[in-house]
Motif scaffolding. Sequence first.
Motif, PDB file in Angstrom:
ATOM      1  N   SER A 294      -2.884  -1.455  -4.986  1.00 16.44           N
ATOM      2  CA  SER A 294      -4.142  -1.770  -4.323  1.00 16.44           C
ATOM      3  C   SER A 294      -4.006  -3.110  -3.621  1.00 16.44           C
ATOM      4  O   SER A 294      -3.513  -4.064  -4.219  1.00 16.44           O
ATOM      5  CB  SER A 294      -5.277  -1.877  -5.332  1.00 16.44           C
ATOM      6  OG  SER A 294      -5.353  -0.723  -6.111  1.00 16.44           O
TER       7      SER A 294
ATOM      8  N   LYS B 227       0.839  -1.194   0.000  1.00 19.30           N
ATOM      9  CA  LYS B 227       0.000   0.000   0.000  1.00 19.30           C
ATOM     10  C   LYS B 227       0.877   1.249   0.000  1.00 19.30           C
ATOM     11  O   LYS B 227       0.568   2.229  -0.676  1.00 19.30           O
ATOM     12  CB  LYS B 227      -0.927  -0.006   1.210  1.00 19.30           C
ATOM     13  CG  LYS B 227      -2.333   0.437   0.861  1.00 19.30           C
ATOM     14  CD  LYS B 227      -3.316   0.218   1.990  1.00 19.30           C
ATOM     15  CE  LYS B 227      -2.807   0.772   3.298  1.00 19.30           C
ATOM     16  NZ  LYS B 227      -3.817   0.678   4.362  1.00 19.30           N
TER      17      LYS B 227
ATOM     18  N   SER C  77      -6.610  -2.185   1.407  1.00 16.68           N
ATOM     19  CA  SER C  77      -7.346  -1.037   0.880  1.00 16.68           C
ATOM     20  C   SER C  77      -8.787  -1.435   0.567  1.00 16.68           C
ATOM     21  O   SER C  77      -9.685  -0.615   0.663  1.00 16.68           O
ATOM     22  CB  SER C  77      -6.654  -0.452  -0.345  1.00 16.68           C
ATOM     23  OG  SER C  77      -5.844  -1.362  -1.024  1.00 16.68           O
TER      24      SER C  77
END
Lengths: 273, 273
Positions: free
Chosen positions: A202, A197, A218
């Motif tokens: 992602s 992250k 996320s």
Amino acid sequence: MLATISQALPRLSPSERRVGHWIIEHPKEAANITLARLARECETSEPTVVRFCRHVGLGGFRELAIRLTEALSSPTTYVHRDVSPDDSASDAVIKVMDASIQSLIEMRSQLSSMPIDEAVIAMKSARQIAFAGLGASGHVASDACHKFFRLGIPCSSLSDIPMILQFAAITQPDDVLVLLSHTGRWQDFARAAKLAKARGASVIALTNPDSDVAREASLLFPCPVIEDTSVYTPMSSRLAQLALLDAIHVALALAQGDTASENLRRSKDALKF
Amino acid sequence: MLATISQALPRLSPSERRVGHWIIEHPKEAANITLARLARECETSEPTVVRFCRHVGLGGFRELAIRLTEALSSPTTYVHRDVSPDDSASDAVIKVMDASIQSLIEMRSQLSSMPIDEAVIAMKSARQIAFAGLGASGHVASDACHKFFRLGIPCSSLSDIPMILQFAAITQPDDVLVLLSHTGRWQDFARAAKLAKARGASVIALTNPDSDVAREASLLFPCPVIEDTSVYTPMSSRLAQLALLDAIHVALALAQGDTASENLRRSKDALKF
DNA sequence: GGCCAACATGTAGTAAAATTACACCAATAA
DNA sequence: TTATTGGTGTAATTTTACTACATGTTGGCC
């Protein structure tokens, strides 16, 4: 939902456990009670109730009401009872099957609260997707990899810690890392999530919502943990994860439109006789 | 509920009618929207929304949310319709899930006609078990291998044709070969089955009952073939195979009695934190 | 046309409910 | 003992549903 709660009971603090018990014993009333009254009913404070909700994988008290009415209005067949050593083989087999079906049904009822659209958007424009899982989840990962690569997106599956960490360390902003873990307890997974992250990638997690991995991701697809009360209990949650990945796969294919149909058809044709 | 609303539409004032329309068009979002946002969405004020609720026979806005979630999680049996390209992502996802559930339910109903006891007997006294599968079934095979070896029986998974044939050629009478194939059309699988059977090994097939592989096997677990009418159709039959192997696994563990509990507990303890 | 009545709609305020921040206390480890 | 952690409650904050009231808007009647 009620099943999720009773499974979570043992790992909750005393006050929160009271809340869980009360809800299980009065599901009807619980469906549209107010925070204050529920707290009074369980002889505890409002924040404790909210904390309880968070611990069973909900966003807050309001979501509890929604989930409960949902659960109460959908008929529950296929209830899961543990397999016991003195079951006959056929009894046991049916119980296992029921448990599997039940876990899929539960997941289905929670689909609406999952970030599918967000996941599809992230994956659609991904430079590459990596699926990471250890042990049983490792198989889920390679299965997913095998499925998604046919959409024309570079995919890989990682099934040991060093590889996962290395991958996380070299991700780029448009990479997607999908973490598969039943318990979400592996600290290295949380570390990998944080790492990836930080580099802008992602991180999608299919895991126990009350875990470090879930917190670092996320995008979170909450998968209820089946507490292994019996050694015989099979890994139904793994089935649910597979089915969920199937679903995401199809959603992604739809979002890709023509490209996907084309790729899928070609890879199918390659297997023709 | 949605029906009630559309029925009431004509006798409502313009602003309230906008509210009704919006809810009918976005039932999902409407189920847990806030009063303020709904008002903004319909370009009207909050009291109008509340008045709307009263007019359709509800006590207030809060009741609307409850009624809606109820309506949305309604029975809707898990009948499978194909995913079509113009489905929204959430429609598609639900359809995929339903298909998966459906295939498990079908398998469950056929459990009684499956040779589970025979399979358990064969496996219980096996010198080794090999799981063979190609492509997607290859993952099922390695998953099964990962699961069964924890019962203390030597296991391996084979996922390419040469390996499968070689294994079949050197089997011994108390070996078990488990063949996994959706279609059962691979000729080499049938050959491997014949070879292994000739050497006295047990050949268990999880496959399409109307296939060469099925005919050659000594024990057959019939798995219905899902005809791929659409490229989007996922591999629900693979889920069914996994669940079936779970079930067999548990049945075998029960048959082994104490040994199995012991082995399972040990392999679990090895993962403790 | 002017006036009133009935209805539709919005503004602003209120009460209640959910959530958060913070402080306290008890149990445990150093 | 002291520090630390996790569980818990108090109190403040924010959000949310609802209500009272004011403003317009339409349609009929003198």
